[in-house]
Design a protein around this motif. Structure first.
Motif, PDB file in Angstrom:
ATOM      1  N   TYR A   1       0.868  -1.242   0.015  1.00  0.00           N
ATOM      2  CA  TYR A   1      -0.078  -0.007  -0.087  1.00  0.00           C
ATOM      3  C   TYR A   1       1.048   1.365  -0.040  1.00  0.00           C
ATOM      4  CZ  TYR A   1      -4.278  -2.954   0.847  1.00  0.00           C
ATOM      5  OH  TYR A   1      -5.332  -3.683   0.898  1.00  0.00           O
TER       6      TYR A   1
ATOM      7  N   ASN B   1      -8.269   5.366   2.354  1.00  0.00           N
ATOM      8  CA  ASN B   1      -9.571   5.336   3.057  1.00  0.00           C
ATOM      9  C   ASN B   1      -9.989   3.889   3.060  1.00  0.00           C
ATOM     10  OD1 ASN B   1      -9.837   7.948   3.673  1.00  0.00           O
ATOM     11  ND2 ASN B   1     -10.888   8.262   1.695  1.00  0.00           N
ATOM     12  N   LYS B   2      -9.343   2.811   2.513  1.00  0.00           N
ATOM     13  CA  LYS B   2      -9.604   1.462   2.250  1.00  0.00           C
ATOM     14  C   LYS B   2      -8.872   0.592   3.227  1.00  0.00           C
ATOM     15  CE  LYS B   2     -12.183   1.557  -2.141  1.00  0.00           C
ATOM     16  NZ  LYS B   2     -12.102   0.869  -3.515  1.00  0.00           N
TER      17      LYS B   2
END
Length: 803
Positions: free
Chosen positions: A662, A683-684
């Motif tokens: 990420y 946000n995920k």
């Protein structure tokens, strides 16, 4: 004229002894001797004791012995022989001590019985006493003593026997010669064993079997198999023992280092084993229990449990060993349920499980990760032996529960269970993995007190523990005080310096090792190449590369991967690629190093290209692969390629994205100014409370002057890591670059209120001052971490210190 009754009885006794007649015949002859008034005839009584011994009637032999009025040395030897044959060693010692006169036969009987009974050290003590009392050794004496030396791995005693054999002219005796060869082979002195083998005029099946065992024991599996072929070519009788021995050689080929590195060797060993199986059937030995167990063991070690089960079903009879082999084989093959089924069948058929059965079931549970069941089984053993403790310790080590390993080891010590080299090695592996210094010291104490205080295997483990815990002086002291050194000890010291960032010292020990005549192995080269990478020395790296070529390790995947990593780290990516292309086989580590090397050098297109080449070649990428290729995409601005690869991780390759993945993709989007997409991913993700994600985003915001997102990232960092100066500095720099001096000053005031200061940065630069020397210069690091020291643009400066 009537024949002499004594001669007639003597003839009958000899005939019964030779024919191994029944006890009733011995009693009839005993009665005849008594009726003939010959009970005082010592010769007849001696032969009658021998006959009772052949009839396994020790009580009658002893009663007759006690009744003989005129005992001579042959009488005493007859009853001594009986006790020794029956394994009644205490009675044998009592008779031996009572003998007023002894000869070489007396000593030989006692020594041989002790060796057969497994009391090798006691046998050697008796032999020493025999020599002190002036008795001359015979070939029988030396054969028994050499058997004891082989059992104890006492090569020094074996050499003394060798010298004596030469002195008294027995060195060419086949029993003595085979005994000497066995000692040298078992103790790993293959050069001496080979010379003896060459000097023997007529080597027999025992000679060849001993050579095969010695070669196999030192992992020279190919030479051991060639020895068996030579045995067949020379027409030496092949018996079930030699067949069992060569099956053991084939089994060892499945677990040796070569087989581990090359699947072709496993196939070759399997093929050899099946050929030996065919020969056993041809020679009619397939129904023998010992050979049958050897065949089961071979197939089990191959992991070919189907063949093992077929062989098991065709065996005419079983022993507990047969069941244990099958249970162990299923355990090694991760077939816990089958192992349980065989344990149940074993008990149903009336076979009593022994401790080996329990250990094998323990190992099967551990191999399958079922440590709960393994622990229950272990707890049900009333008095677990060292082997049982080793099995449970190894199980916990395998699942990475190092804390439990150390806990159980302390419990084992508390119960005064003796440790062996396996115990200490397992516990040291756990101590090294977690840096358990105190537990390592306890192992060190046990090592010094125990019988394996000079064991190099344990010593190398201790060196690794102390090195991991930054106690290099202790590690060095252990190393320097060892009476002899092997490659594992040298590797432990070299690695110890390397993991403590003492790369120059690591390279120095490597050179010293070579000067001492020790040949490096793949682990040595991999470690020293890593040190060369850290030193940044081109000349040293190339020297090691040349030596690798000379020693024939260029085809080793482990060494090759490290070599590619070294060249990439030095920025010599083309040299790394040339070597990469020449490698005959590659592991996932090799591919990862090459992808990482391209990414490090800013060649993102090449990194993506080689990643796709790897996928097309059928190699399965791992988590590290995706970190390397996503980092390359980020640094080279290949955002769309990075997103495509990121999306394929879980969907196409089954790799769950972690924080590093990420971070890479958010960094790539941030560098490209695609903050909306970065925020969607942000946000995920399940890692919102990890500072590194927000630091990466904040850095990207500074590049693109994204003040609103920068403020959000900085606020998150203030919350997560309030004493870290980086977010303050980066946010202040964003405000400064936009001329927003009041807000920049507010950040400076906030830092002061929280007593946060920026640590100065340093960098080391190696300047080549000549062919033989280099100079290190400390230089102020001029990076993005500027520190705002004034209220306005006219008063900005970089704060730092030159050490």
């Amino acid at each position: 004229m009537e024949r002499n009754p004594a001669l007639r009885l003597a003839s009958l006794l000899q005939s019964c002894i030779e024919k191994k007649s029944h006890l009733s015949a011995a009693k009839i002859l005993h009665t005849r001797i008594l009726r003939s008034g010959l009970y005082a005839d010592t010769f007849l009584s001696n032969r009658l004791i021998e006959l009772y011994s052949r009839c396994n009637s020790a009580n009658n032999a002893r009663k007759l012995f006690d009744a003989i009025p005129n005992k001579n040395i042959y009488t005493w030897n007859a009853i001594l022989t009986e006790y020794c044959r029956m394994g009644e060693l205490e009675d044998a010692f009592m008779v031996f001590d009572e003998m007023s006169e002894k000869n070489t036969v007396s000593w030989n009987n006692l020594i041989s019985a002790l060796v057969r009974g497994g009391f090798e050290r006691r046998a050697l003590d008796v032999y020493d006493k025999m020599v002190l009392e002036g008795f001359l050794s015979t070939h029988c004496t030396l054969a028994s003593v050499l058997s004891a030396c082989g059992g104890l791995l006492d090569v020094e005693c074996g050499r003394r026997c060798h010298g004596l054999a030469v002195k008294i002219g027995l060195e060419l005796n086949k029993y003595v010669g085979n005994g000497l060869l066995c000692v040298y082979a078992k103790c790993g002195f293959l050069r001496d064993a080979t010379q003896l083998f060459k000097d023997m005029p007529e080597p027999n099946e025992v000679t060849f079997t001993a050579m095969m065992g010695g070669l196999s024991q030192t992992d020279r599996v190919g030479e051991a198999l060639e020895m068996f072929r030579l045995m067949c070519r020379k027409g030496v009788r092949v018996d079930s023992v030699s067949l069992s021995s060569v099956l053991g050689v084939c089994s060892r080929g499945t677990s040796g280092e070569a087989a581990f590195n090359d699947q072709r060797d496993r196939f070759a060993s399997n093929l050899h084993g099946k050929q030996v199986h065919g020969l056993a059937i041809k020679l009619g030995f397939q129904n023998g229990l010992h050979l049958g167990n050897s065949l089961l063991d071979m197939y089990a070690k191959y992991g070919d449990m189907n063949s093992a089960e077929k062989g098991f079903d065709n065996m005419p009879c079983y022993s507990t060993v047969s069941w244990n082999i099958m249970i162990a084989g299923y355990g090694q093959s991760y077939q816990l349920q089958k192992a349980r089924e065989f344990l149940q069948k074993m008990q149903n058929l009336g076979f009593e499980p022994d401790e080996v059965t329990c250990i094998n079931m323990l190992a099967a549970c551990a191999k399958s990760g079922d440590m709960e069941t393994a622990k229950l089984m272990f707890d049900n053993i009333s008095r677990p032996s060292t082997s049982s403790w080793n099995a449970i310790l190894s199980g916990y080590l395998q699942i990475g529960n190092n804390q439990e390993v150390v806990k159980l080891f302390r419990e084992m010590q508390f119960q005064s269970v003796p440790c062996d080299r396996t115990t200490l090695a397992v516990v040291l592996s756990s101590c090294t993995a977690k840096g358990f210094l105190e537990a390592g010291k306890q192992v060190h104490t046990a090592w010094q007190k125990g019988s394996c205080h000079n064991d190099l295997y344990v010593a190398s483990g201790l060196i690794a523990v102390y090195s991991k815990c930054s106690k290099l002086e202790i590690a060095k002291c252990i190393f320097e005080n060892l009476p002899q050194l092997d490659i594992v000890c040298w590797n432990s010291v070299i690695a110890g310096y390397a993991i403590n960032s003492l790369h120059k010292e690591s390279f120095t020990v490597f050179k010293k090792m070579r000067q001492n005549g020790m040949s490096p192995n793949q682990f040595t080269y991999a470690t020293v190449l890593s040190s060369c990478s850290e030193l940044g020395s081109s000349s040293q790296g190339r020297q090691v590369h040349s030596q690798i070529i000379k020693d024939g390790f260029t085809n080793d995947v482990f060494v090759g991967s490290t070599l590619i990593g070294m060249y990439c780290k030095r920025g010599e990516v083309d040299e790394a690629r040339d070597f990469f292309d020449m490698m005959p086989s590659k592991s996932i580590v090799t591919w990862n190093e090459m992808i990482h090397g391209y990414g490090q050098g800013g060649q993102g297109d090449e990194a993506v290209g080689i990643y796709r080449e790897m996928i097309e070649g059928g190699e399965k990428p791992d988590s590290i692969t995706f970190i390397a290729v996503l980092t390359a995409c980020s640094h080279s601005g290949l955002v769309d390629a990075g997103l495509e690869i990121f999306d394929s991780m879980l969907q196409d390759h089954g790799v769950e994205p972690i924080l590093d993945h990420y971070t890479c993709i958010i960094d790539a989007l941030g560098r490209a100014g695609r903050f909306h997409e970065a925020e969607i991913i942000l946000n995920k993700i399940p890692y919102k409370d990890d500072p590194i994600v927000w630091e990466v985003l904040l850095s990207s915001c500074r590049l693109h002057d994204n003040v609103s997102l920068a403020r959000r990232a900085a606020d998150e960092l203030f919350r997560l890591d309030p004493q870290n100066s980086s977010p303050y500095i980066l946010l202040a720099n964003i405000y400064t670059s936009l001329g927003r001096w009041d807000e920049a000053n507010a950040v400076r005031v906030l830092m002061g209120n929280h007593h946060i200061t920026k640590d100065p940065g340093y960098a080391y630069i190696e300047l080549e001052a000549g062919p033989q020397s280099s100079t290190r210069v400390k230089n102020l690091m001029m990076s993005n971490n500027e520190f705002l020291t004034a209220n306005g643009p006219d008063h900005l400066s970089m704060a730092g210190s030159v050490a």
